[in-house]
Design a protein around this motif. Structure first.
Motif, PDB file in Angstrom:
ATOM      1  N   CYS A  24       1.040  -1.191  -0.011  1.00  0.00           N
ATOM      2  CA  CYS A  24      -0.096  -0.004   0.240  1.00  0.00           C
ATOM      3  C   CYS A  24       0.843   1.339  -0.002  1.00  0.00           C
ATOM      4  O   CYS A  24       1.492   1.644   0.848  1.00  0.00           O
ATOM      5  CB  CYS A  24      -0.835  -0.064   1.236  1.00  0.00           C
ATOM      6  SG  CYS A  24      -1.844   1.567   1.359  1.00  0.00           S
TER       7      CYS A  24
ATOM      8  N   CYS B  72      -6.972  -2.618   1.301  1.00  0.00           N
ATOM      9  CA  CYS B  72      -8.729  -2.980   1.326  1.00  0.00           C
ATOM     10  C   CYS B  72      -9.335  -2.258   2.611  1.00  0.00           C
ATOM     11  O   CYS B  72      -8.666  -1.741   3.448  1.00  0.00           O
ATOM     12  CB  CYS B  72      -8.481  -4.328   1.263  1.00  0.00           C
ATOM     13  SG  CYS B  72      -8.458  -5.253   2.887  1.00  0.00           S
TER      14      CYS B  72
ATOM     15  N   ALA C 150      -7.471   1.982  -0.430  1.00  0.00           N
ATOM     16  CA  ALA C 150      -7.898   1.925  -1.883  1.00  0.00           C
ATOM     17  C   ALA C 150      -9.333   2.734  -2.035  1.00  0.00           C
ATOM     18  O   ALA C 150      -9.673   3.423  -3.144  1.00  0.00           O
ATOM     19  CB  ALA C 150      -8.158   0.575  -2.105  1.00  0.00           C
TER      20      ALA C 150
ATOM     21  N   GLY D  13      -3.412   0.600  -3.235  1.00  0.00           N
ATOM     22  CA  GLY D  13      -4.006   0.861  -1.903  1.00  0.00           C
ATOM     23  C   GLY D  13      -4.448  -0.293  -0.997  1.00  0.00           C
ATOM     24  O   GLY D  13      -4.623  -1.373  -1.727  1.00  0.00           O
TER      25      GLY D  13
ATOM     26  N   ARG E 120      -5.128  -3.642  -3.385  1.00  0.00           N
ATOM     27  CA  ARG E 120      -5.957  -3.423  -4.359  1.00  0.00           C
ATOM     28  C   ARG E 120      -5.119  -2.239  -5.342  1.00  0.00           C
ATOM     29  O   ARG E 120      -4.480  -1.461  -4.825  1.00  0.00           O
ATOM     30  CB  ARG E 120      -7.339  -2.592  -4.034  1.00  0.00           C
ATOM     31  CG  ARG E 120      -8.039  -3.500  -3.156  1.00  0.00           C
ATOM     32  CD  ARG E 120      -8.567  -4.690  -3.359  1.00  0.00           C
ATOM     33  NE  ARG E 120      -9.351  -5.291  -2.528  1.00  0.00           N
ATOM     34  CZ  ARG E 120      -8.782  -6.653  -1.906  1.00  0.00           C
ATOM     35  NH1 ARG E 120      -7.804  -7.461  -2.320  1.00  0.00           N
ATOM     36  NH2 ARG E 120      -9.533  -7.250  -0.883  1.00  0.00           N
TER      37      ARG E 120
ATOM     38  N   CYS F  65      -5.369   0.192  -8.533  1.00  0.00           N
ATOM     39  CA  CYS F  65      -6.311   0.874  -9.368  1.00  0.00           C
ATOM     40  C   CYS F  65      -5.949   0.910 -10.745  1.00  0.00           C
ATOM     41  O   CYS F  65      -4.852   1.068 -11.365  1.00  0.00           O
ATOM     42  CB  CYS F  65      -6.191   2.348  -8.915  1.00  0.00           C
ATOM     43  SG  CYS F  65      -7.088   3.324 -10.161  1.00  0.00           S
TER      44      CYS F  65
ATOM     45  N   VAL G  25     -10.898  -1.303  -9.171  1.00  0.00           N
ATOM     46  CA  VAL G  25      -9.778  -1.729  -8.761  1.00  0.00           C
ATOM     47  C   VAL G  25      -9.570  -3.345  -8.981  1.00  0.00           C
ATOM     48  O   VAL G  25     -10.651  -3.908  -8.928  1.00  0.00           O
ATOM     49  CB  VAL G  25      -9.419  -1.624  -7.093  1.00  0.00           C
ATOM     50  CG1 VAL G  25      -9.402   0.142  -7.146  1.00  0.00           C
ATOM     51  CG2 VAL G  25     -10.587  -1.970  -6.290  1.00  0.00           C
TER      52      VAL G  25
END
Length: 83
Positions: free
Chosen positions: A8, A33, A41, A31, A22, A24, A53
């Motif tokens: 992340c 979850c 995210a 990002g 996740r 994008c 995503v």
């Protein structure tokens, strides 16, 4: 599109932790979850408006659409995951 990080991006910047990642599909931002403390995210969706995503977890091949709140299966989508 290349992932922005192997974890992340926002958690890495502040020393946070995540549960799942996740990716994008608009810009490559990685990002965490909604099971993660910071939910980066979803925050990215609200800030940038990027609705799709993809799971960034090994062996998972689904896409989530924030606008429609729908899980999508996209045949032929490249598998992507962190290391």
């Amino acid at each position: 599109m290349e992932p922005s990080a192997d974890g992340c991006e926002d958690c890495l910047a502040v020393g946070g932790r995540w549960v799942h990642l996740r990716l994008c599909l608009t810009c490559g931002h990685v990002g965490c979850c909604d099971s993660s403390p910071a939910k980066h995210a979803t925050a990215h969706f609200h800030g940038a408006g990027h609705p799709l995503v993809q799971s960034f977890e090994p062996g998972e091949d689904w896409v989530w659409c924030y606008e429609d709140e729908a899980l999508l299966r996209v045949p032929g989508l490249p598998e992507r995951s962190h290391s």
